[in-house]
Motif scaffolding. Sequence first.
Motif, PDB file in Angstrom:
ATOM      1  N   HIS A 231     -54.542 -34.546  78.364  1.00 50.45           N
ATOM      2  CA  HIS A 231     -53.513 -33.659  79.011  1.00 50.45           C
ATOM      3  C   HIS A 231     -53.291 -32.313  78.518  1.00 50.45           C
ATOM      4  O   HIS A 231     -53.295 -32.158  77.362  1.00 50.45           O
ATOM      5  N   ARG A 232     -53.529 -31.521  79.140  1.00 48.32           N
ATOM      6  CA  ARG A 232     -53.296 -29.907  79.029  1.00 48.32           C
ATOM      7  C   ARG A 232     -51.811 -29.557  79.072  1.00 48.32           C
ATOM      8  O   ARG A 232     -50.979 -30.070  79.910  1.00 48.32           O
TER       9      ARG A 232
ATOM     10  N   GLU B  54     -48.488 -27.796  80.238  1.00 45.07           N
ATOM     11  CA  GLU B  54     -47.998 -27.137  81.140  1.00 45.07           C
ATOM     12  C   GLU B  54     -46.611 -26.603  81.053  1.00 45.07           C
ATOM     13  O   GLU B  54     -45.842 -27.393  80.827  1.00 45.07           O
TER      14      GLU B  54
ATOM     15  N   SER C   1     -50.172 -24.351  73.100  1.00 44.36           N
ATOM     16  CA  SER C   1     -49.188 -23.935  73.996  1.00 44.36           C
ATOM     17  C   SER C   1     -49.010 -22.173  74.124  1.00 44.36           C
ATOM     18  O   SER C   1     -48.607 -21.649  74.967  1.00 44.36           O
TER      19      SER C   1
ATOM     20  N   LYS D  62     -50.300 -29.705  70.401  1.00 41.23           N
ATOM     21  CA  LYS D  62     -49.602 -29.172  71.580  1.00 41.23           C
ATOM     22  C   LYS D  62     -49.241 -27.702  71.168  1.00 41.23           C
ATOM     23  O   LYS D  62     -49.036 -26.896  72.007  1.00 41.23           O
TER      24      LYS D  62
ATOM     25  N   TRP E  24     -42.555 -27.532  77.693  1.00 37.33           N
ATOM     26  CA  TRP E  24     -43.786 -27.957  78.449  1.00 37.33           C
ATOM     27  C   TRP E  24     -43.300 -29.259  78.853  1.00 37.33           C
ATOM     28  O   TRP E  24     -42.476 -30.108  78.281  1.00 37.33           O
ATOM     29  N   GLU E  25     -43.806 -29.621  79.855  1.00 38.29           N
ATOM     30  CA  GLU E  25     -43.974 -31.028  80.334  1.00 38.29           C
ATOM     31  C   GLU E  25     -44.666 -32.218  79.473  1.00 38.29           C
ATOM     32  O   GLU E  25     -45.688 -31.686  79.037  1.00 38.29           O
ATOM     33  N   ASN E  26     -44.152 -33.300  79.228  1.00 43.11           N
ATOM     34  CA  ASN E  26     -44.624 -34.354  78.393  1.00 43.11           C
ATOM     35  C   ASN E  26     -44.525 -35.692  78.855  1.00 43.11           C
ATOM     36  O   ASN E  26     -45.467 -36.413  79.145  1.00 43.11           O
TER      37      ASN E  26
END
Length: 236
Positions: free
Chosen positions: A106-107, A109, A145, A141, A23-25
């Motif tokens: 932040h969710r 993604e 996920s 996170k 995921w993007e971080n």
Amino acid sequence: MTWDGEGRRQAQVLIFDADDTLWENNVVFERVIDDFLSWLDHPTLDRGEIRAILDDIERANAVVHGYGSKVFLRSLGECLERLRERPATDAERSEIDRLAVALVEHRIELMPGVAEALDELAGRHELLLLTKGEREEQQRKLDASGLLHHFRAAHIVPEKDADTYRWLAREHGFDPAAAWMIGNSPRSDILPARAAGMQAVFIPNQNTWVLEDEELDPTDHGVLRLAAFPDLLRHF
């Protein structure tokens, strides 16, 4: 790719990084840094010079305090104090906290194709997850996920060096030479895994944290370079 005598893929141990691989971080941190630099509006230093100072502070804090949002906020505060040559005021600390709200809210993604690729890979290989950082933050996170069911085990560690990968091999009883580490960070994913005798898959992310970037040997045939996560399905 390894095949058995009947032309089927042989099961292998695939170890996955999490942040900026699944995921993007770091892109969220970069947005906060961009807002921070605009807010500072230093009279003599440009954005690049301030960013270099912040990178140095983050590098030092990572050694002492580890990783994660709390350490990042600490680094922002120390950067402000160094530039202003005085302690931060309550108002300034509040502003830094406000800038960093995006980190908390932040969710997750997922990278394109991650969920579908893991569905397939989990059906023919043994999957492990190895991520570094502050335990509570990383666990949040991982839980958000929706990917944990794909992995035999997920480990959150303070640092990912060669000894970490050797420990992982002992913990799960696999031959390092038959395992692959998959990630976006040369410093934490690729180089230490190779030093521990594993093979590695490098999937670059343009938003990878600058402190995770190191040169990879282009002649190292133990490193497979892929453009995107779903490309794993052509090799494993």
